[in-house]
Design an enzyme around this catalytic site. Structure first.
Site, PDB file in Angstrom:
ATOM      1  N   ASP A 138       0.993  -1.276   0.037  1.00 20.06           N
ATOM      2  CA  ASP A 138      -0.004   0.046   0.214  1.00 20.06           C
ATOM      3  C   ASP A 138       0.903   1.203   0.090  1.00 20.06           C
ATOM      4  O   ASP A 138       1.953   1.303   0.517  1.00 20.06           O
ATOM      5  CB  ASP A 138      -0.937  -0.024   1.059  1.00 20.06           C
ATOM      6  CG  ASP A 138      -2.190   0.868   1.266  1.00 20.06           C
ATOM      7  OD1 ASP A 138      -2.289   1.625   0.046  1.00 20.06           O
ATOM      8  OD2 ASP A 138      -3.122   1.168   2.025  1.00 20.06           O
ATOM      9  N   HIS A 164      -8.264  -0.489  -9.883  1.00 11.62           N
ATOM     10  CA  HIS A 164      -8.302   0.559  -8.592  1.00 11.62           C
ATOM     11  C   HIS A 164      -7.004   1.642  -9.047  1.00 11.62           C
ATOM     12  O   HIS A 164      -7.283   2.681  -8.983  1.00 11.62           O
ATOM     13  CB  HIS A 164      -7.962  -0.261  -7.424  1.00 11.62           C
ATOM     14  CG  HIS A 164      -7.658   0.641  -6.311  1.00 11.62           C
ATOM     15  ND1 HIS A 164      -8.663   1.361  -5.632  1.00 11.62           N
ATOM     16  CD2 HIS A 164      -6.661   0.687  -5.542  1.00 11.62           C
ATOM     17  CE1 HIS A 164      -8.079   2.201  -4.681  1.00 11.62           C
ATOM     18  NE2 HIS A 164      -6.830   1.735  -4.588  1.00 11.62           N
TER      19      HIS A 164
END
Length: 317
Positions: free
Chosen positions: A155, A228
């Site tokens: 992330d 995404h």
């Protein structure tokens, strides 16, 4: 011949604090009374002093606290000009998923490599606020392996670095009265991990737009369903607009809660708002971010984190 005075750089808050092993995301609401606003203002102006007192116990533990102030109480607790883009979180309603707005007047983003220091700073700050505030949400985050979320992917890979970081996060001459500050958006997402784990690795990678093992970007889709990564990338005639993410996993296996706390810092609030619009409504509309089928947004709030100088000045009344 006189020499023009050089402008002293405005010191921001610790927006670019290093990645840490622990964090607290604390969202507070302020009681709607003059006494509560005065107490909140006094504590906000004292945050840096309280932080220093706690950080002194271990100077190598990277303790920091970034403070955000919401639109509803900005005028009451700062007496400073309002940031040009500051407003309450605007819900984004898609055909299948919604980014909902939830209450939030003050954000405390506490970070450290030691959980006990995060705990102690939060405790002392809440003691200082006293009955002036109520806790709307408290989320304890932790680093998961090599900076991965609970879905198993790295992330924050796209975070800006070097000079690109302040350029992407700190307000400048476009709103000089609050220069050195930054807009902050927070959302708390929970994941149905059993449904996510039922997907193949290839399906997960197609949704994310990156490989799972080594975090390599996959090619962007030119039409139809976008990943995404693609939907969360904002590009216009001025180029790509970056934000700084310091997301962290949270959860308790015993209660079956697993999630990601999204926190984004941006020079321009509209960049994050455009990102959420592309995710929840889709690009084209109707082709929403498939990640949302496995990530439910429980909260949504907007804050402005003023410069360190402006925040400290609140203690002067």
């Amino acid at each position: 011949m006189s020499i023009p005075a050089q402008r002293v750089p405005i010191e921001p808050q610790s927006v670019d604090a290093p990645l840490t092993g622990s964090a607290v995301f604390l969202v507070l609401t302020v009681s709607d009374t003059a006494d509560a606003y005065a107490a909140a203002k006094s504590t906000l102006g004292s945050v840096s002093d309280i932080q220093k007192n706690v950080a002194f116990r271990d100077l190598g533990a990277s303790l920091s606290c970034t403070v955000g102030i919401g639109s509803r109480v900005w005028d009451a607790v700062t007496s400073h000009p309002r940031p040009a883009e500051l407003h309450d979180f605007r819900p984004v309603v898609g055909a299948k998923h919604t980014a909902s707005a939830t209450p939030g007047d003050i954000l405390l983003h506490i970070r450290s490599d030691r959980r006990d220091l995060c705990f102690e700073l939060e405790r002392q700050l809440l003691d200082s606020f006293g009955s002036a505030v109520s806790v709307a949400d408290e989320t304890i985050g932790f680093r998961y392996f090599d900076i991965r979320d609970l879905l198993g992917f790295v992330d924050g890979t796209a975070n800006p670095v070097g000079q690109a970081l302040p350029d992407a996060t700190l307000v400048g001459e476009e709103d000089e009265r609050v220069a050195g500050g930054t807009y902050v958006v927070v959302q708390k997402y929970v994941h149905p991990l059993s449904a996510w784990h039922a997907l193949t690795t290839e399906q997960q990678e197609a949704i994310m737009g990156r490989t799972k093992a080594d975090n390599v970007e996959l090619d962007d889709a030119t039409d139809g369903q976008k990943s995404h990564k693609t939907l969360a990338t904002i590009v216009d005639d001025d180029g790509e607009h970056d934000i700084l993410r310091d997301n962290m996993p949270f959860g308790t296996p015993g209660s079956g809660e697993f999630g990601t706390y999204f926190i984004g810092y941006a020079r321009h609030l509209w960049v994050i708002e455009k990102m959420l619009e592309r995710m929840f409504i889709g690009d084209p509309p109707g082709a929403h971010d498939r990640l949302l089928d496995f990530s439910t947004a429980l909260t949504g709030s907007v804050f402005f984190a003023p410069s360190a100088e402006l925040l400290d000045s609140l203690a002067d009344g």
